[in-house]
Enzyme design. Sequence first.
Site, short mmCIF file in Angstrom:
data_model
loop_
_atom_site.label_atom_id
_atom_site.label_comp_id
_atom_site.label_asym_id
_atom_site.label_seq_id
_atom_site.Cartn_x
_atom_site.Cartn_y
_atom_site.Cartn_z
N PRO A 91 15.78 7.21 23.38
CA PRO A 91 14.91 6.93 24.53
C PRO A 91 15.15 7.90 25.68
CG PRO A 91 16.44 5.10 24.14
CD PRO A 91 16.71 6.14 23.12
N GLU A 118 24.83 1.77 21.15
CA GLU A 118 24.38 2.19 22.49
C GLU A 118 23.87 3.62 22.47
OE1 GLU A 118 24.71 -1.32 23.22
OE2 GLU A 118 24.07 -0.06 24.90
N ARG A 156 1.08 14.23 7.87
CA ARG A 156 -0.37 14.12 7.67
C ARG A 156 -1.10 15.36 8.15
NH1 ARG A 156 -3.60 11.87 11.04
NH2 ARG A 156 -4.58 10.36 9.65
N ASP A 171 -8.85 13.28 14.57
CA ASP A 171 -7.90 12.28 15.05
C ASP A 171 -7.89 12.20 16.57
OD1 ASP A 171 -5.14 12.48 12.67
OD2 ASP A 171 -7.06 11.44 12.68
C1 4FV Z 1 14.44 5.15 20.59
C2 4FV Z 1 13.20 5.31 21.24
C3 4FV Z 1 15.35 4.01 20.75
C4 4FV Z 1 18.37 3.22 21.60
C5 4FV Z 1 19.72 2.71 21.31
C6 4FV Z 1 18.64 3.26 19.25
C7 4FV Z 1 17.61 3.12 20.31
C8 4FV Z 1 19.92 2.78 19.82
N1 4FV Z 1 14.63 6.21 19.81
N2 4FV Z 1 12.67 6.48 20.81
N3 4FV Z 1 12.61 4.50 22.11
N4 4FV Z 1 16.59 4.15 20.19
O1 4FV Z 1 15.03 3.03 21.41
O2 4FV Z 1 13.54 7.00 19.96
O3 4FV Z 1 20.92 3.72 19.56
#
Ligand code: 4FV
Length: 259
Positions: A91, A118, A156, A171
């Site tokens: 994230p 985490e 795709r 798309d």
């Molecule tokens: C995430 C997202 C996501 C965060 C903590 C995995 C999690 C755990 N990955 N885009 N949104 N990952 O939430 O890619 O490690």
Amino acid sequence: MRFDVLTLFPRLFDAFLVESLIGKALARGIFEVRVRDIRDFATDRHRTVDDRPFGGGPGMVMMPEPLGRAIDEVKASASAGVKPLTILLSPTGRRFDQETAVRYAGQEHVILVCGRYEGVDERVSRTRIDEELSLGDFVLSGGEIPAMAVIEAVTRLLPGVLGKEESAEEDTFTNGLLEYPHYTRPRVFEDLPVPEVLLSGDHEAIRAWRRRQSLVRTRERRPDLLHSAALSDEDREVLLAFEAEAWGLGGDEKDEADS
Ligand code: 4FV
């Protein structure tokens, strides 16, 4: 094109890699996906891959050594002269979008690292990750679903993956706008008719109606996209008329959005 996926839950990819378009394309060898279990790179007898965070705080952190070894081994197995692009799904990364999917589709080898807990030790990112990528501003329990989304959005775009009836050309986002609404049989569903123009056979009128629908929908739902969309003068006239209408400044033609 080759993907390597590093994950603590390799079996999450089982169905994804055999079903639907992805399954067919893999069976035809159009691209390759190798899924590796990060735990196979742990060296202690408990195959430990996570530990408590320095500085305290909740949860656990993925340890740098097992993950570092896993990434190094996959990079070492790359074809001669090919430098894999290594992506950490997180994230904290830049938001994934169609433009990025197109760029990745131009790569020969992409490594997707799926975090858990985490997150992963920051020194892995600093020493081995080319790009951090986020699927969106929400928190999942792992990077596996984002990795699947990347594989599907990218593959795709590869020649031969989509059947002739499908095309990536039209798309959403491909032309920077939201897609126009789609209709199929029956002509009337729960007293809701299909817009007449779509039954007219008048391809120019259909093209103009669909373009207007894309413009109006984008203006209503994702005005942020209009800044980067390639708009023609005709498009600008449509948007201006729509704005004038929205402000009740003229244009008595009813917004036949769904007519
Ligand atoms: C995430 C997202 C996501 C965060 C903590 C995995 C999690 C755990 N990955 N885009 N949104 N990952 O939430 O890619 O490690």
